[in-house]
Motif scaffolding. Structure first.
Motif, PDB file in Angstrom:
ATOM      1  N   MET A  37      15.783  90.778  14.506  1.00 44.73           N
ATOM      2  CA  MET A  37      15.070  91.903  15.111  1.00 44.73           C
ATOM      3  C   MET A  37      15.052  91.822  16.638  1.00 44.73           C
ATOM      4  O   MET A  37      14.894  92.839  17.310  1.00 44.73           O
ATOM      5  N   ASP A  54      14.475  95.487  18.137  1.00 47.98           N
ATOM      6  CA  ASP A  54      14.413  96.491  17.085  1.00 47.98           C
ATOM      7  C   ASP A  54      13.212  97.408  17.342  1.00 47.98           C
ATOM      8  O   ASP A  54      12.117  96.948  17.670  1.00 47.98           O
ATOM      9  N   ASP A  55      13.422  98.700  17.206  1.00 49.18           N
ATOM     10  CA  ASP A  55      12.362  99.680  17.480  1.00 49.18           C
ATOM     11  C   ASP A  55      11.101  99.436  16.656  1.00 49.18           C
ATOM     12  O   ASP A  55       9.989  99.726  17.114  1.00 49.18           O
ATOM     13  N   SER A  56      11.238  98.920  15.457  1.00 55.91           N
ATOM     14  CA  SER A  56      10.060  98.716  14.607  1.00 55.91           C
ATOM     15  C   SER A  56       9.086  97.710  15.217  1.00 55.91           C
ATOM     16  O   SER A  56       7.881  97.786  14.975  1.00 55.91           O
ATOM     17  N   LEU A  57       9.578  96.798  16.037  1.00 51.46           N
ATOM     18  CA  LEU A  57       8.682  95.843  16.695  1.00 51.46           C
ATOM     19  C   LEU A  57       7.837  96.511  17.776  1.00 51.46           C
ATOM     20  O   LEU A  57       6.717  96.070  18.051  1.00 51.46           O
ATOM     21  N   ALA A  59       6.584  99.486  17.582  1.00 49.87           N
ATOM     22  CA  ALA A  59       5.546 100.278  16.923  1.00 49.87           C
ATOM     23  C   ALA A  59       4.366  99.418  16.490  1.00 49.87           C
ATOM     24  O   ALA A  59       3.273  99.929  16.272  1.00 49.87           O
ATOM     25  N   ASP A  60       4.584  98.101  16.374  1.00 55.10           N
ATOM     26  CA  ASP A  60       3.525  97.216  15.880  1.00 55.10           C
ATOM     27  C   ASP A  60       2.429  96.945  16.898  1.00 55.10           C
ATOM     28  O   ASP A  60       1.355  96.489  16.533  1.00 55.10           O
ATOM     29  N   ASP A  61       2.670  97.187  18.162  1.00 52.82           N
ATOM     30  CA  ASP A  61       1.694  96.902  19.216  1.00 52.82           C
ATOM     31  C   ASP A  61       1.223  95.451  19.197  1.00 52.82           C
ATOM     32  O   ASP A  61       0.068  95.164  19.494  1.00 52.82           O
TER      33      ASP A  61
END
Length: 104
Positions: A37, A54-57, A59-61
């Motif tokens: 990631m 990775d973009d999903s990381l 979003a996790d703040d």
């Protein structure tokens, strides 16, 4: 061993070292963390070239997790550079041994 032969070997080793340094300068390796990631690409001169997250990381703040993953990816790439450098140095030496306590 005579002096002329030693000088020839020293010159050859110097040429090999220059070639190896040029080769390493153009080398890039990528270290990963978090299952890929986070990726860090590092050049042979130990300069970080890119960080891919990775973009999903994002979003996790979770800033501290992201920081840890970046550090782990960079460290992974640095280890790969060191291993590659040592392997190339070993190949360059081609069986020649240095006196105890000396290293490249």
């Amino acid at each position: 061993m005579n002096i002329a032969k030693m000088m020839q070997q020293a010159k050859k080793m110097q040429e090999n070292m220059k070639n190896m340094q040029e080769e390493l300068a153009n080398l890039e390796v990528t270290g990963e963390s978090g299952g890929g990631m986070v990726k860090a690409t590092v050049a042979g001169n130990h300069q970080v070239q890119r960080i891919d997250i990775d973009d999903s990381l994002l979003a996790d703040d979770d800033k501290s997790l992201l920081e840890d993953l970046v550090v782990a990816a960079v460290n992974s790439a640095m280890i790969k550079i060191e291993e590659t450098t040592k392997a190339k140095q070993k190949d360059m030496m081609g069986g020649m041994s240095l006196p105890p306590g000396f290293s490249l």
